[in-house]
Design an enzyme around this catalytic site. Structure first.
Site, short mmCIF file in Angstrom:
data_model
loop_
_atom_site.label_atom_id
_atom_site.label_comp_id
_atom_site.label_asym_id
_atom_site.label_seq_id
_atom_site.Cartn_x
_atom_site.Cartn_y
_atom_site.Cartn_z
N HIS A 56 -11.56 -5.46 8.40
CA HIS A 56 -12.39 -5.28 7.20
C HIS A 56 -13.64 -4.45 7.48
O HIS A 56 -14.55 -4.42 6.66
CB HIS A 56 -12.82 -6.64 6.64
CG HIS A 56 -11.72 -7.45 6.05
ND1 HIS A 56 -10.72 -8.01 6.80
CD2 HIS A 56 -11.44 -7.80 4.76
CE1 HIS A 56 -9.89 -8.69 6.00
NE2 HIS A 56 -10.31 -8.56 4.76
N GLU A 91 0.81 -1.22 0.00
CA GLU A 91 0.00 0.00 0.00
C GLU A 91 0.84 1.27 0.00
O GLU A 91 0.47 2.28 -0.60
CB GLU A 91 -0.96 0.00 1.20
CG GLU A 91 -2.14 -0.96 1.05
CD GLU A 91 -1.79 -2.40 1.30
OE1 GLU A 91 -0.67 -2.68 1.78
OE2 GLU A 91 -2.62 -3.29 1.01
C1 LIG Z 1 -1.87 -4.94 4.15
C2 LIG Z 1 -2.89 -5.76 3.45
N1 LIG Z 1 -3.26 -5.41 2.20
C3 LIG Z 1 -4.22 -6.12 1.56
C4 LIG Z 1 -4.82 -7.20 2.14
C5 LIG Z 1 -5.90 -7.98 1.41
N2 LIG Z 1 -5.41 -9.30 1.04
C6 LIG Z 1 -5.65 -10.37 1.81
S1 LIG Z 1 -4.90 -11.75 1.25
C7 LIG Z 1 -4.22 -10.91 -0.05
C8 LIG Z 1 -3.33 -11.65 -1.00
C9 LIG Z 1 -2.19 -12.30 -0.29
O1 LIG Z 1 -1.40 -12.99 -1.19
P1 LIG Z 1 -0.17 -13.88 -0.69
O2 LIG Z 1 0.71 -13.08 0.18
O3 LIG Z 1 0.42 -14.48 -1.90
O4 LIG Z 1 -0.82 -15.00 0.23
P2 LIG Z 1 -1.90 -16.11 -0.17
O5 LIG Z 1 -3.24 -15.51 0.12
O6 LIG Z 1 -1.69 -16.45 -1.58
O7 LIG Z 1 -1.65 -17.27 0.74
C10 LIG Z 1 -4.62 -9.58 -0.04
C11 LIG Z 1 -4.25 -8.58 -1.06
C12 LIG Z 1 -4.39 -7.53 3.45
N3 LIG Z 1 -4.93 -8.57 4.10
N4 LIG Z 1 -3.44 -6.79 4.07
#
Ligand SMILES: Cc1ncc(C[n+]2csc(CCOP(=O)(O)OP(=O)(O)O)c2C)c(N)n1
Ligand SMILES: Cc1ncc(C[n+]2csc(CCOP(=O)(O)OP(=O)(O)O)c2C)c(N)n1
Ligand SMILES: [Mg+2]
Ligand SMILES: [Mg+2]
Lengths: 403, 326, 403, 326
Positions: B131, B62
């Site tokens: 959220h 972000e």
């Molecule tokens: C700081 C933050 N930004 C956005 C989100 C929303 N979000 C939740 S999971 C995710 C994707 C995460 O991807 P990854 O790190 O590859 O983990 P995975 O879910 O694939 O296990 C996002 C963008 C969040 N939880 N925290």
């Protein structure tokens, strides 16, 4: 930046007589180079290449297989002049701080080659995002040095128009500007322009998350940005070992773009390496990290006291690698400058210092109502309300005094 | 385009689409805004139509999103950045507060930062931690930002257009619990000023001031109160920075009582600022102290407790009763 | 996480009848591998080593020069059982979400080997900082799986005591926990304990500044932490190319510690590599980055619709590398398990699913007053005031209803 | 240790020293806290005496500082983290707001986060941008944090000790413009409660509520007002979360007028919260609206303008006059 200012302060406004206002610290193993658990995929790049150097501390030109600069005597004199005038300006600013004309000054002493070499590698259409110490780069961009003083005197937060010279305002929050540079470069790519964007930052800044995010964005969007890190060995009192245990330029590889270390006290090498990195950017090949290996010969700022944390010997060793001295040796060795040149430059330095002194002494304080300007471009009713209330408040003194 | 009934989320999509259409400098960027169309589908179809150069999936960072949006704005673009949820804006807080908000002033007006940050905010959707929060206070205290939040589809459409056209950074808070509420949107209409409050229901006995998701709650409370014979005026503030104090003052000078409602915690919330300023402006008009209904001084609770936590109909009416008892 | 919950909601409390409440999105050149501007100091590691694999998708054991695991048939069966039960639990949770019992569920489908392999490599005294998807690691740590459901049902934000199993609460803010793990590991080092700390994170998380800062702190303090990245190829709808253009494990080198890629669908390789990395940490050799190359076979969460952004073919290709299937093939190939074992495991799975179903249906909703608990350890007068006011407010209904 | 007169900054050093001495789990960490002793020398000599394992120079990364402090606290340590200046806390904002503040609640009380974040704050020292801000509002809105700020050397000593002993995260705001003010510190004394306000000057006609650097300003204003025959009571709030509303109420019930003074911008500042709550509690006692004196809705200005920006003696007295005119 460290600031315990000694700048002269104003007096309380209220006239009524009875109302006066009172108005190298490594933990164990930190620097140890860890071995990989079993494989050759070690973190340490065992054969770290030498840094690029084209001019030795003794003023001898040396060859490098990949980098070279052709220079005329005139060009060498120009680079020398840039460095000398920059150092003189910087010294004058330090003096003005001592005299109470500035609240603070971050000296670039020792980093002239890193700044002039990189600054002179750029075209007018390139765009620079500095930290707060890039007085030499500002010089190369054609920013009048006196404009740099305003924020350190406390009359503004940045006194030049970034768009006049494609030189952004100084950024004090460490690392933040690397993302601005990357975003700007993303825009350049969208525009299809052949412009390089340069983000300056320090060795300390390399630890900030923003810098890492800038690397990621630059790599993913292949943005035309040169990350120019002046590793001056210190972040205030912390030596480079507090930020990393491997050379900083190596960080780039893990983000998928080239990193290179250059002798930051060798203006020719910095020029050559930055030129290549900028051209790399302009030709759509994406970001590069340049680590200019240099040294902060002075204090962090005029508020700092480096005797508390570093040894005289270290400074002495680096004085032998002085960037200006070595170019002077080259000029002399190659008879590229005569005595008249040096004499003229002395006179020019004196004139510059004089102009800077005079300009600061005539620099007006901003009007109080300036507080209410420029918070918004399109206006904000609360600002209007506060401006009006404050004007009424001020007027009440005039009334009193008038009576 | 003719007037059309659509969900608030779709009004935002439509607003972004017209903005992308009418100004080639407008960009949409954020996590998952491309093929997915955002987790709430607000950017649905935009990348397909405007391409990856204008509707940009970003790395998951972000601070990087806002920091590069600043750089893009300096280059002449008008980025509309999406933060996926309220609770994830904080990694970007430094860039917003120390850079985005201050750069215009720092440059003495020579650079402009037309960056819009869209943030779905507020609770009531049964979500997991982070959220459901309402961070408006944490931005309103910071000079250099503007903060607006629509409560219906028409405002969603127009206010987003106006935010994008504004030369200042705007935090655009989207009441996610209202994304699916439908309303008439007339793209050929002429919008009112972006920062003006609006009387959404007239009344005599007390003013309810709210914004975003709480406007609907207040309208329901006013309807319920009417059956008790109490006439509540409902003001949709629409803008949290600046706040249209003139409009609140006009209303309170008539009704003489004010209750401010928002989902964010009461402590240091918008209600405090409204109460302080309106009490100063209307000291001799107020029959009762300005009361506040909002979140408690606790982290936003697990979903099964959010009904209790949120300022719902009953808690609003309870405060109305208390104010009327003075 | 993406949440548009369908969880059943309560009704307004007020009784008075008349008051009803109503991929591949790469920009041009993004994935292009940039050449260095002139030197060999390129960003791209040209000879990226293969990832560590000890068990092929076909269930054949293969040798690796640096990593090996000796296994008895019993150990193989245990690993198989762990993975099967984890998958079954996960499937049950997904079903419970569909039935409205959970608001959301992030499935680990496809990542069982990465989680069981790493989880089983640890000692009880090691400490784990998970993301929100480490249900398999929780299983290995001995956390009762039903406890994982609370936060997804919305009855709490984390229903287990992190200190009972040295398994921290799930962290939803991406990347934040990597710093907690690093700090915890710094404490371990201060204590002189031989404990490894494991920080789980995803491929998307690798872009967050916090993760980079964790790398820096871990390197500088030589903290005993294993950074375990499950590269499941996707961050919601964004493919790995949106986060990096070189393999993630390579990032470690630029911070001065080893990085290694392991076949994340090969439980034996993950076990071996994680064991080595944990031992590296415990023996004072500092951090390691392990990239487990795996695949998210399901949706990001139950709220997600992957058909919008990824192709069936990709999923099909990865189904051929299924982590459970390949261990089953090995078990069969080596006759390490008989039919009774599989039948027993089926029964055990069913029993687990049943227990999970039953426990969720009897999971009590928290009391409303619970909002006022635990915001502070040492109390806060404002919380006391609000608690009392709320109690009075609630009592007013009782009064009304009583009348 | 005998009672001694010392500068506020030295009282903090002494407080840290006794904390390090008495509990081996206490750590000091931050940028330049080691050999340099911090840019204000508050940690002067501590690394020399307690070693690099307990007084830790960190990499230049605020999120990293707070994030690792959280981890250290989870491991049983009691980290005292220094943020070098107010304007540099924002890179750590996410860790503070989403992790540090919420983790105790998230864990249903099973983990404790005894982390102190020391931040030199406030203006008046002629500094460059980001070195003079007052961010307390941006933390006070967030449940899970406690916020305190001493105004003299004795409080500096004791409140820091108490903050370190507290099992909750505490934002410890140090009034940097008062670092060099001397006061008596008696290490053998018995401190009062950490979050209680204190009447620092008694008066009859109006209450000035302030904290940190503004307490001195208010005392000066009260002295000046006395010469005009006006008797001002000065309350040092000492704690911004929680706020000791009982103490303010007691004072206002006597004086019937209240002016709140702080350097932070007025809009969404502490004054708003105090005004809103005290108006609610003392509606029938107040003869005038609660007035607020503080920063304007503008970025903290360049040093040559800070006299104008800060709530100095004259602006305080102007508000006193306005309040008395009701
Ligand atoms: C700081 C933050 N930004 C956005 C989100 C929303 N979000 C939740 S999971 C995710 C994707 C995460 O991807 P990854 O790190 O590859 O983990 P995975 O879910 O694939 O296990 C996002 C963008 C969040 N939880 N925290
Ligand atoms: C986010 C942030 N944290 C702390 C500071 C205080 N500070 C100013 S300069 C500095 C050291 C910077 O070191 P480096 O990046 O190496 O640059 P140099 O000053 O050596 O040129 C620090 C810690 C700051 N300006 N911003
Ligand atoms: Mg440096
Ligand atoms: Mg992923």
């Amino acid at each position: 930046m460290t600031v315990e200012s000694t700048a002269a302060r104003g007096k309380p406004r209220r006239a009524a007589a009875q109302r006066t206002a009172a108005k190298k610290t490594g933990t164990k193993q930190a620097a140890k180079t860890a071995a990989a658990p079993g494989t050759a995929q070690a973190g340490q790049s065992a054969q770290a290449p030498e840094m690029v150097q084209l001019l030795t501390p003794e003023g001898e030109r040396v060859e490098h297989p990949d980098y070279a600069v052709e220079t005329t005597p005139g060009q060498l004199r120009d680079l020398y002049r840039d460095m000398v005038l920059t150092r003189r300006f910087d010294a004058e600013a330090t003096a003005l701080q001592r005299q109470g004309e500035l609240g603070l000054w971050p000296s670039l002493l020792g980093q002239e080659a890193a700044q002039i070499g990189s600054g002179r590698a750029l075209r007018d259409s390139d765009y620079v995002f500095p930290t707060y110490r890039e007085h030499g780069v500002a010089w190369c961009r054609g920013v009048d040095p006196t404009l740099l003083l305003g924020m350190f005197r406390g009359v503004n937060h940045g006194g030049w128009d970034p768009n006049s010279n494609n030189f952004h305002l100084y950024t004090i929050v460490i690392g933040a500007q690397t993302l601005h540079a990357t975003g700007y470069a993303m825009g350049v790519a969208k525009d299809g322009a052949d412009t390089a964007v340069v983000a300056y930052f320090g060795d300390g800044a390399s630890s900030q998350g923003d810098v890492a995010e800038a690397f990621t964005f630059a790599a993913v969007y292949n943005a035309p940005v040169v990350f120019f890190c002046q590793n001056n060995q210190w972040a205030i009192s912390e030596p480079i070992e507090r930020q990393t245990r491997v050379p900083l330029y190596q960080r780039a590889a893990g983000y998928g773009f080239p990193g290179i270390r250059v002798d930051g006290n060798d203006v020719l090498a910095v020029l050559a390496v930055t030129r290549a990195a900028a051209e790399h950017a302009r030709t759509g090949q994406g970001p590069t990290l340049v680590e200019a290996f240099t040294y902060r010969m002075g204090a962090h700022t005029t508020s700092d006291d480096p005797t508390r944390y570093r040894d005289k010997e270290e400074l002495a060793a680096w004085e032998g690698k002085d960037p200006i001295l070595r170019l002077r040796r080259l000029l002399e060795r190659e008879s590229a400058a005569d005595e008249a040149f040096f004499a003229d430059l002395d006179a020019e330095s004196d004139a510059l210092a004089k102009r800077v002194r005079e300009s600061i002494r005539t620099m007006p304080d901003p009007d109080g109502m300036a507080m209410f300007e420029h918070t918004y471009a399109d206006g904000h009713t609360l600002v209007d309300e506060e401006r009006a209330q404050y004007a009424t408040y001020l007027a009440s003194f005039a009334d009193h005094e008038g009576n | 385009m003719a007037a059309e009934k659509m969900a608030l989320a779709k009004a935002l999509t439509s607003s972004l689409r017209t903005a992308l259409d009418s100004d080639p400098k407008v960009l949409v960027m954020g996590e998952d805004v491309g093929k997915l169309g955002g987790v709430f589908r607000v950017t649905d179809g935009l990348q397909k139509d405007f391409g990856e150069e204008r509707v940009i999936d970003t790395p998951l960072a972000e601070s990087g999103i806002i920091g590069t949006a600043i750089g893009l704005a300096l280059r002449g673009y008008r980025p509309v950045a999406e933060i996926q949820f309220d609770g994830f804006v904080f990694p970007a807080y430094d860039q917003i507060v120390t850079q985005l908000a201050k750069m215009h002033a720092r440059s003495l007006g020579t650079v402009k930062l037309p960056v819009v940050i869209r943030i779905p905010y507020g609770g009531g959707i049964g979500a997991v931690e982070h959220h459901s929060e309402s961070p408006e206070s944490l931005f309103a205290h910071v000079a250099g930002l503007k903060i607006v939040t629509p409560s219906d589809a028409s405002d969603a459409f127009w206010m987003l257009r106006q935010a994008i056209e504004c030369d200042d950074p705007v935090i655009f808070l989207e009441p996610k619990a209202r994304y699916w509420e439908k309303g008439e949107v007339d793209p050929s209409g002429i919008p009112g000023p972006l920062h003006a409050a609006r009387v959404v229901r007239e009344g005599r006995d007390l003013t309810l001031a709210a914004y975003g998701p709480s406007v609907k709650t207040c309208l329901a409370a006013a309807a319920a109160a009417e059956e008790d014979g109490t006439s509540l005026e409902v003001l949709d503030l629409r803008s949290v920075s600046p706040i249209d104090f003139d409009a609140i003052q006009r209303s309170v000078e008539r009704t003489r009582r004010l209750v401010v409602v928002h989902e964010a915690p009461v402590f240091f919330g918008s209600g405090a600022e409204v109460a302080a300023r309106i009490t100063e402006r209307c000291f001799y008009h107020l029959e009762a102290p300005v009361l506040r209904v909002g979140g408690f001084h606790a982290p936003y609770p697990p979903a099964r407790l959010e009904e209790e936590y949120l300022p719902g109909l009953d808690r609003v009416l309870d405060s109305v009763d208390r104010a009327l008892a003075y």
